[in-house]
Scaffold this active site. Structure first.
Site, mmCIF file in Angstrom:
data_model
loop_
_atom_site.group_PDB
_atom_site.id
_atom_site.type_symbol
_atom_site.label_atom_id
_atom_site.label_comp_id
_atom_site.label_asym_id
_atom_site.label_seq_id
_atom_site.Cartn_x
_atom_site.Cartn_y
_atom_site.Cartn_z
ATOM 1 N N SER A 65 64.233 54.244 52.775
ATOM 2 C CA SER A 65 63.833 54.929 53.892
ATOM 3 C C SER A 65 62.504 55.215 54.273
ATOM 4 O O SER A 65 61.525 54.950 53.267
ATOM 5 C CB SER A 65 64.465 56.537 53.639
ATOM 6 O OG SER A 65 65.723 56.179 53.265
HETATM 7 N N1 SAH Z 1 66.984 56.516 48.240
HETATM 8 C C1 SAH Z 1 66.701 55.083 48.656
HETATM 9 C C2 SAH Z 1 67.514 54.905 50.218
HETATM 10 C C3 SAH Z 1 68.642 53.691 49.823
HETATM 11 S S1 SAH Z 1 69.590 53.548 51.294
HETATM 12 C C4 SAH Z 1 65.414 54.763 48.462
HETATM 13 O O1 SAH Z 1 64.560 55.378 48.203
HETATM 14 O O2 SAH Z 1 65.186 53.257 48.693
HETATM 15 C C5 SAH Z 1 71.010 54.148 50.624
HETATM 16 C C6 SAH Z 1 71.765 53.679 49.604
HETATM 17 O O3 SAH Z 1 72.948 54.464 49.176
HETATM 18 C C7 SAH Z 1 72.154 52.206 49.655
HETATM 19 O O4 SAH Z 1 71.349 51.539 48.582
HETATM 20 C C8 SAH Z 1 73.604 52.294 49.285
HETATM 21 O O5 SAH Z 1 74.194 51.262 48.793
HETATM 22 C C9 SAH Z 1 73.699 53.693 48.605
HETATM 23 N N2 SAH Z 1 75.105 54.188 48.772
HETATM 24 C C10 SAH Z 1 76.109 54.321 49.710
HETATM 25 N N3 SAH Z 1 76.985 54.791 49.403
HETATM 26 C C11 SAH Z 1 76.914 55.198 47.962
HETATM 27 C C12 SAH Z 1 77.842 55.866 47.166
HETATM 28 N N4 SAH Z 1 79.011 56.494 47.524
HETATM 29 N N5 SAH Z 1 77.204 56.089 46.029
HETATM 30 C C13 SAH Z 1 76.237 55.547 45.596
HETATM 31 N N6 SAH Z 1 75.240 54.836 46.451
HETATM 32 C C14 SAH Z 1 75.790 54.855 47.616
#
Ligand code: SAH
Length: 224
Positions: free
Chosen positions: A72
């Protein structure tokens, strides 16, 4: 309470100028909590993005991290982190470890961070990135974060970093009384960043913090 000394992240002196520029931008955009700003200053974001994108790490944009997912943008990380109102003693649950960047920021502001990622390769990559930085109070679990993690509940703060149709019920029940849950909810194209406070066992209050757009929250209480 502070976690890790100034040497925690090693080689922390790199990209100093873009980092300070990022901090200024964050302040202008309304991130004013000094602890949050200090955490964002301390975490070497460039070490959690793909090698070829390091020069872009401190711009205010999301960047691809593989598997169709993104790290993000710093501004939204700053706003979501500030909205959690962390004081240092909390156990925080993060849904969507992704690159591990948000987890590393949270690690500076709370006692313990439990982070759940559903994509095995991202979970493994985040774990090794966090280990390399010497972050010791973050645990990454592989699984469906929309179910939460009852074993470590209750959580004084919960951060959902992918966009879902609604706040997953298991997360609401795992939120401690007095706790805050922050995350983007709405349709797939556009969400509202919500903050839910649990005032008592059955009393939850929801605030809208603004429009945003995240990758899909998948899983049993997310998009199918
Ligand atoms: N907090 C992260 C943002 C990653 S984008 C950072 O700092 O880089 C969102 C992430 O959520 C993705 O990696 C995706 O695979 C994950 N995601 C989506 N649905 C999910 C779920 N039900 N449980 C765990 N992770 C999930």
């Amino acid at each position: 309470m502070t976690h890790g000394g100034s040497t925690q992240f090693g080689r922390g002196e790199e990209f100093l100028v873009p980092r300070e520029r990022m901090l200024k931008r964050l302040e202008r955009s309304g991130v004013h909590d000094p602890r949050v700003l200090e955490a964002l200053r301390a975490v070497p974001r460039h070490r959690l993005v793909p090698e070829g994108l390091r020069e872009q790490a401190y711009r205010n944009s999301a960047l691809p991290i593989g598997e169709g997912q993104t790290i993000s943008a710093p501004e939204i990380v700053g706003h979501m982190t500030q909205a959690l109102e962390l004081e240092g003693e909390e156990t925080v649950l993060e849904i969507g470890t992704g690159s591990g960047y948000q987890a590393a920021v949270l690690s500076r502001l709370a006692e313990r961070v439990i982070s759940i990622e559903r994509v095995p390769r991202l979970a493994a990559q985040a774990r090794s990135g966090l280990d390399a930085m010497g972050v010791a109070n973050v645990v990454v679990h592989l699984g469906d974060g929309t179910r939460g993690r009852p074993a470590d509940a209750p959580y004084q703060a919960i951060l959902v970093t992918a966009g879902g149709p609604e706040v997953p019920l298991p997360l609401l029940s795992q939120l401690d009384v007095g706790g805050r849950l922050v995350g983007p909810f709405g349709d797939r194209q556009r969400q509202q960043l919500l903050r839910v406070r649990r005032h008592s066992a059955g009393d939850y209050e929801t605030e809208r913090l603004g429009a945003c757009r995240f990758v899909d929250l998948r899983g049993s209480h997310g998009w199918k």
